[in-house]
Enzyme design. Structure first.
Site, mmCIF file in Angstrom:
data_model
loop_
_atom_site.group_PDB
_atom_site.id
_atom_site.type_symbol
_atom_site.label_atom_id
_atom_site.label_comp_id
_atom_site.label_asym_id
_atom_site.label_seq_id
_atom_site.Cartn_x
_atom_site.Cartn_y
_atom_site.Cartn_z
ATOM 1 N N HIS A 70 51.780 -31.107 29.642
ATOM 2 C CA HIS A 70 52.780 -31.900 28.874
ATOM 3 C C HIS A 70 54.031 -32.358 29.762
ATOM 4 O O HIS A 70 55.040 -31.670 29.901
ATOM 5 C CB HIS A 70 53.139 -31.020 27.772
ATOM 6 C CG HIS A 70 53.995 -31.618 26.609
ATOM 7 N ND1 HIS A 70 53.925 -31.301 25.361
ATOM 8 C CD2 HIS A 70 54.943 -32.701 26.899
ATOM 9 C CE1 HIS A 70 54.820 -32.099 24.805
ATOM 10 N NE2 HIS A 70 55.338 -32.941 25.475
ATOM 11 N N ARG B 131 57.552 -41.642 31.876
ATOM 12 C CA ARG B 131 58.704 -42.919 31.728
ATOM 13 C C ARG B 131 57.958 -44.249 32.256
ATOM 14 O O ARG B 131 58.728 -45.109 32.290
ATOM 15 C CB ARG B 131 60.152 -42.785 31.903
ATOM 16 C CG ARG B 131 60.632 -41.338 31.616
ATOM 17 C CD ARG B 131 60.777 -41.050 30.062
ATOM 18 N NE ARG B 131 61.597 -39.858 29.635
ATOM 19 C CZ ARG B 131 61.326 -39.055 28.571
ATOM 20 N NH1 ARG B 131 60.583 -39.586 27.670
ATOM 21 N NH2 ARG B 131 62.225 -38.188 28.246
ATOM 22 N N HIS C 78 54.240 -27.681 22.229
ATOM 23 C CA HIS C 78 55.714 -26.789 22.044
ATOM 24 C C HIS C 78 55.823 -25.915 20.474
ATOM 25 O O HIS C 78 56.977 -26.415 20.101
ATOM 26 C CB HIS C 78 56.833 -27.675 22.464
ATOM 27 C CG HIS C 78 56.839 -29.095 21.747
ATOM 28 N ND1 HIS C 78 56.657 -29.291 20.452
ATOM 29 C CD2 HIS C 78 56.912 -30.371 22.499
ATOM 30 C CE1 HIS C 78 56.567 -30.606 20.268
ATOM 31 N NE2 HIS C 78 56.928 -31.242 21.459
ATOM 32 N N ASP D 221 56.843 -29.734 29.117
ATOM 33 C CA ASP D 221 57.533 -31.014 28.179
ATOM 34 C C ASP D 221 58.714 -31.372 29.021
ATOM 35 O O ASP D 221 59.880 -31.982 28.509
ATOM 36 C CB ASP D 221 58.072 -30.446 26.796
ATOM 37 C CG ASP D 221 58.548 -31.718 25.975
ATOM 38 O OD1 ASP D 221 58.193 -32.763 26.222
ATOM 39 O OD2 ASP D 221 59.146 -31.228 24.950
#
Length: 424
Positions: free
Chosen positions: A56, A60, A228, A301
């Site tokens: 995870h 971008r 998450h 994350d």
């Protein structure tokens, strides 16, 4: 040319043992004592682990490369000891088609220094009800599906998506969030929300979607993964689902293990993430969920942002925290060194467990014939986490300044050194 890693503390299977590794043509070809090779890396008694696996991350790229790109994100991963990562599809444009997916996979391969597994979206543009061509996405290199950052709002859409994912043998990795219950919140419901005068997020925004999706997963038989998890009730739901035989796995983010909302010192955007930092009771439930096997793995994350994105406190800052470069040292220092987790437990949650859950047979373990994806960690020297050392474009983390153990000394991918600490 061959390379031997000498004098390491090797994490193999469930044990840590002294030994050497011999690498040829990017593969591990021998494990033993007194091995020799053309090149020698002296581990000096440091921990020699399989390269860490993070399912995870957010790179971008394309479309938001002022925040991160494949090169900087993957270098940050290598700095943290990761050799395999799963990149989320919330980029611009979202890889909705096989053509866009192929372009992303090519970019990952050309500019990444670690193995980058690419997610495709559950729904087109990660919104609405249109389901992309999963077969075409998989053929183009998609390894799993996620709308991370957004929950799938329609139960019917998720039901159909699970059916198609099952048909194409793809994991559904869900960001569980009911938008109507999230209600534009910015911080966990509780005393800190009241203290800062900020719009709260109820735990129901997460737990009600998890409950819905577990029933849909039971019906469809899809491999369902929850991103998450952050609440005590979420852990309880997954525990019940596993007992019922539902094909579910889940991850916890390191920041939810390390910090509770009670610990937020000020109205600081670096503490704003989604899901939000939860209560002390939730934090303890997450720790217990890892220890009893309910939670399968740890995933960062990793969500880099610019300074401008994170300005303005909870009301205005973007959600997200970086994690690739700090996770191992933070968790080793604050859990392993004080005896909450064993070192082998932590390593399994960061290597074998995510690899197994996502069917990554070439990642997460040291074994003969496996790719030489290796991380070497210094467990004995203390260092201060410094912003100047980050290789990510993002520095949006509250962990800067922490004094920790477990710094990455070297990261090797397919037998090639992709990160080396200065002075090593």
């Amino acid at each position: 040319m061959s390379t031997v890693i000498k004098n390491g503390q090797l994490f193999i299977g469930d044990q840590i043992e002294s030994g050497d590794l011999l690498i040829e043509k990017g593969k591990i070809v021998a494990i033993g004592q007194s091995l020799t090779g053309d090149n020698e890396i002296d581990a000096g008694g440091k921990l020699v682990s399989p390269g860490l696996v993070d399912v995870h991350v957010h790179y971008r790229d394309p479309g938001q490369t002022n925040k991160e790109n494949v090169q900087t994100g993957s270098k940050a991963a290598a700095h943290g000891g990761f050799t395999t990562v799963g990149a989320m599809p919330n980029v611009t444009p979202v890889p909705n088609t096989p053509e866009l997916m192929s372009e992303m996979v090519k970019n990952n391969q050309e500019h990444g220094v670690v193995h980058i597994m690419q997610y495709g979206p559950i729904t087109t543009d990660e919104i609405g009800d249109k389901i992309p061509d999963y077969h075409g996405l998989k053929e183009a290199g998609c390894f799993a599906l996620s709308n991370d950052g957004k929950g799938v709002q329609s139960a019917q859409t998720m039901y159909l998506a699970m059916q198609q994912a099952k048909k194409n043998n793809l994991v559904i990795a869900e960001h569980a969030q009911d938008d109507s219950l999230f209600n534009l919140g910015v911080i966990n419901e509780g005393k800190k929300a009241e203290e800062f005068g900020m719009r709260p997020v109820t735990e129901l925004a997460e737990t009600t979607q998890i409950a819905r999706d577990l029933l849909l997963a039971q019906k469809t038989g899809v491999r369902y993964h929850i991103c998450h998890v952050s609440t005590e009730k979420s852990v309880a739901l997954v525990r019940l689902a596993k007992k019922a035989g539902i094909n579910v796995t889940c991850e916890v983010a390191p920041h939810h293990l390390l910090i509770a909302d009670y610990d937020i010192p000020a109205n600081d955007g670096n503490y704003k993430m989604n899901p939000p930092l939860r209560s002390k009771a939730d934090q303890q439930a997450l720790i217990e969920g890892l220890l009893d096997g309910t939670i399968d793995m740890i995933a960062t994350d990793h969500a880099p942002h610019t300074q401008e994105d994170k300005a303005g406190g909870f009301a205005k800052a973007a959600f997200g925290i970086t994690g690739s470069e700090t996770v191992f040292s933070e968790l080793y220092t604050y859990f392993v060194k004080i005896g909450v987790f064993s070192l082998t437990q932590l390593l399994k949650w960061l290597t074998a467990k995510p690899a197994e859950a996502f069917g990554l047979s070439q990642a997460g373990r040291i074994a003969l014939g496996q790719p030489a994806d290796i991380a070497i960690f210094d467990l004995n020297s203390c260092h201060k986490i410094a912003e100047a050392d980050y290789l990510s474009k993002g520095a949006n983390t509250p962990f800067t300044g922490d004094e920790v153990y477990g710094q990455t000394s070297m990261t090797i991918v397919d037998g090639k050194v992709v990160y080396q600490k200065e002075g090593n």
